[in-house]
Design a protein around this motif. Sequence first.
Motif, PDB file in Angstrom:
ATOM      1  N   LEU A   1       2.329 -12.244  -8.939  1.00 27.49           N
ATOM      2  CA  LEU A   1       3.615 -11.551  -8.921  1.00 27.49           C
ATOM      3  C   LEU A   1       3.708 -10.740 -10.194  1.00 27.49           C
ATOM      4  CD1 LEU A   1       5.980 -14.462  -7.746  1.00 27.49           C
ATOM      5  CD2 LEU A   1       5.182 -12.516  -6.382  1.00 27.49           C
ATOM      6  N   GLU A   2       3.512  -9.452 -10.077  1.00 32.22           N
ATOM      7  CA  GLU A   2       3.618  -8.554 -11.219  1.00 32.22           C
ATOM      8  C   GLU A   2       4.780  -7.602 -10.922  1.00 32.22           C
ATOM      9  OE1 GLU A   2       0.871  -5.336 -13.615  1.00 32.22           O
ATOM     10  OE2 GLU A   2      -0.106  -6.790 -12.306  1.00 32.22           O
ATOM     11  N   PRO A   3       5.965  -7.914 -11.458  1.00 32.83           N
ATOM     12  CA  PRO A   3       7.171  -7.161 -11.087  1.00 32.83           C
ATOM     13  C   PRO A   3       6.977  -5.640 -11.127  1.00 32.83           C
ATOM     14  CG  PRO A   3       7.762  -9.020 -12.450  1.00 32.83           C
ATOM     15  CD  PRO A   3       6.247  -8.944 -12.445  1.00 32.83           C
ATOM     16  N   GLY A   4       7.333  -5.030  -9.987  1.00 34.47           N
ATOM     17  CA  GLY A   4       7.254  -3.580  -9.875  1.00 34.47           C
ATOM     18  C   GLY A   4       5.860  -3.028  -9.653  1.00 34.47           C
ATOM     19  N   HIS A   5       4.819  -3.906  -9.620  1.00 33.16           N
ATOM     20  CA  HIS A   5       3.445  -3.408  -9.527  1.00 33.16           C
ATOM     21  C   HIS A   5       2.598  -4.053  -8.425  1.00 33.16           C
ATOM     22  CE1 HIS A   5       3.814  -0.926 -13.086  1.00 33.16           C
ATOM     23  NE2 HIS A   5       4.425  -1.950 -13.671  1.00 33.16           N
TER      24      HIS A   5
ATOM     25  N   ARG B   1       0.257  -3.204  -3.518  1.00 33.56           N
ATOM     26  CA  ARG B   1       0.229  -2.537  -4.818  1.00 33.56           C
ATOM     27  C   ARG B   1       1.275  -1.426  -4.818  1.00 33.56           C
ATOM     28  NH1 ARG B   1      -5.276  -3.371  -3.889  1.00 33.56           N
ATOM     29  NH2 ARG B   1      -6.139  -4.928  -5.291  1.00 33.56           N
ATOM     30  N   LEU B   2       2.093  -1.404  -5.845  1.00 33.76           N
ATOM     31  CA  LEU B   2       3.191  -0.449  -5.939  1.00 33.76           C
ATOM     32  C   LEU B   2       2.930   0.496  -7.106  1.00 33.76           C
ATOM     33  CD1 LEU B   2       6.095  -3.076  -5.674  1.00 33.76           C
ATOM     34  CD2 LEU B   2       4.824  -1.972  -3.816  1.00 33.76           C
TER      35      LEU B   2
ATOM     36  N   ASN C   1       6.456  -0.442   8.648  1.00 33.61           N
ATOM     37  CA  ASN C   1       7.504   0.531   8.984  1.00 33.61           C
ATOM     38  C   ASN C   1       8.885  -0.113   8.793  1.00 33.61           C
ATOM     39  OD1 ASN C   1       8.495   3.073  10.012  1.00 33.61           O
ATOM     40  ND2 ASN C   1       9.046   1.948  11.866  1.00 33.61           N
ATOM     41  N   SER C   2       8.996  -1.370   9.172  1.00 35.83           N
ATOM     42  CA  SER C   2      10.247  -2.108   8.984  1.00 35.83           C
ATOM     43  C   SER C   2      10.579  -2.243   7.491  1.00 35.83           C
ATOM     44  CB  SER C   2      10.128  -3.496   9.630  1.00 35.83           C
ATOM     45  OG  SER C   2      11.275  -4.268   9.388  1.00 35.83           O
ATOM     46  N   LEU C   3       9.544  -2.525   6.685  1.00 41.34           N
ATOM     47  CA  LEU C   3       9.749  -2.590   5.231  1.00 41.34           C
ATOM     48  C   LEU C   3      10.277  -1.254   4.710  1.00 41.34           C
ATOM     49  CD1 LEU C   3       9.404  -3.802   2.375  1.00 41.34           C
ATOM     50  CD2 LEU C   3       6.994  -3.104   2.494  1.00 41.34           C
ATOM     51  N   GLN C   4       9.681  -0.166   5.182  1.00 39.55           N
ATOM     52  CA  GLN C   4      10.136   1.155   4.751  1.00 39.55           C
ATOM     53  C   GLN C   4      11.603   1.377   5.135  1.00 39.55           C
ATOM     54  OE1 GLN C   4       7.821   4.488   6.228  1.00 39.55           O
ATOM     55  NE2 GLN C   4       8.565   5.751   4.549  1.00 39.55           N
ATOM     56  N   GLN C   5      11.947   1.054   6.372  1.00 40.47           N
ATOM     57  CA  GLN C   5      13.347   1.205   6.804  1.00 40.47           C
ATOM     58  C   GLN C   5      14.271   0.337   5.950  1.00 40.47           C
ATOM     59  OE1 GLN C   5      13.353   0.098  10.920  1.00 40.47           O
ATOM     60  NE2 GLN C   5      12.376   1.989  11.592  1.00 40.47           N
ATOM     61  N   PHE C   6      13.820  -0.890   5.681  1.00 42.95           N
ATOM     62  CA  PHE C   6      14.659  -1.826   4.924  1.00 42.95           C
ATOM     63  C   PHE C   6      14.960  -1.307   3.522  1.00 42.95           C
ATOM     64  CE2 PHE C   6      15.110  -5.525   2.100  1.00 42.95           C
ATOM     65  CZ  PHE C   6      16.277  -6.050   2.639  1.00 42.95           C
ATOM     66  N   VAL C   7      13.928  -0.854   2.807  1.00 46.30           N
ATOM     67  CA  VAL C   7      14.174  -0.401   1.425  1.00 46.30           C
ATOM     68  C   VAL C   7      14.886   0.951   1.379  1.00 46.30           C
ATOM     69  CG1 VAL C   7      12.270  -1.767   0.453  1.00 46.30           C
ATOM     70  CG2 VAL C   7      11.879   0.636   1.081  1.00 46.30           C
ATOM     71  N   GLU C   8      14.750   1.739   2.436  1.00 47.91           N
ATOM     72  CA  GLU C   8      15.377   3.064   2.436  1.00 47.91           C
ATOM     73  C   GLU C   8      16.802   3.049   3.007  1.00 47.91           C
ATOM     74  OE1 GLU C   8      11.227   5.625   2.731  1.00 47.91           O
ATOM     75  OE2 GLU C   8      12.658   5.777   4.370  1.00 47.91           O
ATOM     76  N   THR C   9      17.087   2.112   3.925  1.00 48.11           N
ATOM     77  CA  THR C   9      18.407   2.119   4.571  1.00 48.11           C
ATOM     78  C   THR C   9      19.160   0.800   4.456  1.00 48.11           C
ATOM     79  OG1 THR C   9      17.637   1.321   6.731  1.00 48.11           O
ATOM     80  CG2 THR C   9      17.477   3.719   6.311  1.00 48.11           C
TER      81      THR C   9
ATOM     82  N   ASP D   1      12.823   2.872  -5.382  1.00 50.77           N
ATOM     83  CA  ASP D   1      12.067   2.638  -6.618  1.00 50.77           C
ATOM     84  C   ASP D   1      11.233   1.356  -6.499  1.00 50.77           C
ATOM     85  OD1 ASP D   1      13.591   0.356  -7.458  1.00 50.77           O
ATOM     86  OD2 ASP D   1      15.102   1.701  -8.290  1.00 50.77           O
ATOM     87  N   PRO D   2      10.202   1.212  -7.330  1.00 48.76           N
ATOM     88  CA  PRO D   2       9.320   0.050  -7.233  1.00 48.76           C
ATOM     89  C   PRO D   2      10.055  -1.291  -7.357  1.00 48.76           C
ATOM     90  CG  PRO D   2       8.274   1.739  -8.571  1.00 48.76           C
ATOM     91  CD  PRO D   2       9.680   2.207  -8.310  1.00 48.76           C
ATOM     92  N   ALA D   3      11.128  -1.352  -8.126  1.00 50.69           N
ATOM     93  CA  ALA D   3      11.868  -2.612  -8.267  1.00 50.69           C
ATOM     94  C   ALA D   3      12.479  -3.031  -6.932  1.00 50.69           C
ATOM     95  CB  ALA D   3      12.954  -2.472  -9.334  1.00 50.69           C
ATOM     96  N   ALA D   4      12.980  -2.075  -6.167  1.00 49.31           N
ATOM     97  CA  ALA D   4      13.567  -2.392  -4.859  1.00 49.31           C
ATOM     98  C   ALA D   4      12.488  -2.860  -3.876  1.00 49.31           C
ATOM     99  CB  ALA D   4      14.305  -1.180  -4.308  1.00 49.31           C
ATOM    100  N   VAL D   5      11.329  -2.219  -3.902  1.00 49.55           N
ATOM    101  CA  VAL D   5      10.238  -2.609  -3.006  1.00 49.55           C
ATOM    102  C   VAL D   5       9.726  -3.995  -3.402  1.00 49.55           C
ATOM    103  CG1 VAL D   5       7.960  -1.988  -2.119  1.00 49.55           C
ATOM    104  CG2 VAL D   5       9.641  -0.180  -2.617  1.00 49.55           C
ATOM    105  N   TYR D   6       9.588  -4.220  -4.701  1.00 56.38           N
ATOM    106  CA  TYR D   6       9.142  -5.531  -5.190  1.00 56.38           C
ATOM    107  C   TYR D   6      10.114  -6.624  -4.733  1.00 56.38           C
ATOM    108  CZ  TYR D   6       7.611  -9.174  -8.402  1.00 56.38           C
ATOM    109  OH  TYR D   6       7.161 -10.349  -8.929  1.00 56.38           O
ATOM    110  N   ALA D   7      11.411  -6.366  -4.823  1.00 55.64           N
ATOM    111  CA  ALA D   7      12.418  -7.347  -4.385  1.00 55.64           C
ATOM    112  C   ALA D   7      12.288  -7.624  -2.885  1.00 55.64           C
ATOM    113  CB  ALA D   7      13.819  -6.849  -4.722  1.00 55.64           C
ATOM    114  N   ALA D   8      11.983  -6.595  -2.099  1.00 55.70           N
ATOM    115  CA  ALA D   8      11.823  -6.791  -0.656  1.00 55.70           C
ATOM    116  C   ALA D   8      10.622  -7.668  -0.333  1.00 55.70           C
ATOM    117  CB  ALA D   8      11.694  -5.441   0.046  1.00 55.70           C
TER     118      ALA D   8
END
Length: 154
Positions: free
Chosen positions: A61-65, A95-96, A132-140, A13-20
């Motif tokens: 910094l626009e949380p989730g966006h 941009r999320l 790609n590392s960001l994707q792995q991080f938020v997914e796994t 979810d966008p909150a997890a990506v924003y946190a990363a």
Amino acid sequence: MSHYRQGLVLEADPAAVYAALTTPKGLRGWWTQNCDVATEVGGILRVRFGHSYKNMCIERLEPGHEVRWCCTGAHIAVDQLAQKDEWVGTHLVFRLTPDGEERTRLDFEHVGLVPAFQCYDLCSNGWRHYLNSLQQFVETGRGTPHELEAECVN
């Protein structure tokens, strides 16, 4: 001349990506373990990759966006590059957008990173790896950031 762009869909979810993108734990999990992370607009984010570094002023910094940084200092320690600070003055924009349940569309732009830059190929390849590392991080929960151990052997 167009700057570097990449889009991808992340199973988070966008909150997890924003946190990363905005926390020390997140940035150390996908980009580099060697970083100092400010968490407010106007603060400085310092990321290091061995003898290379980038300093970013946090502009938005626009949380989730949206997350936006401006590079204020850089040194790319590669002998083949005559100008090692080409990133200075460029902007990094994440941009999320929600893309279904527990999914996020990430549209990344490195505004100012253009093919005329000597570092363009090196940095484009770097962004493909680290996004790609960001994707792995938020997914796994595990990405492939630049590791401090790699600095000890170089």
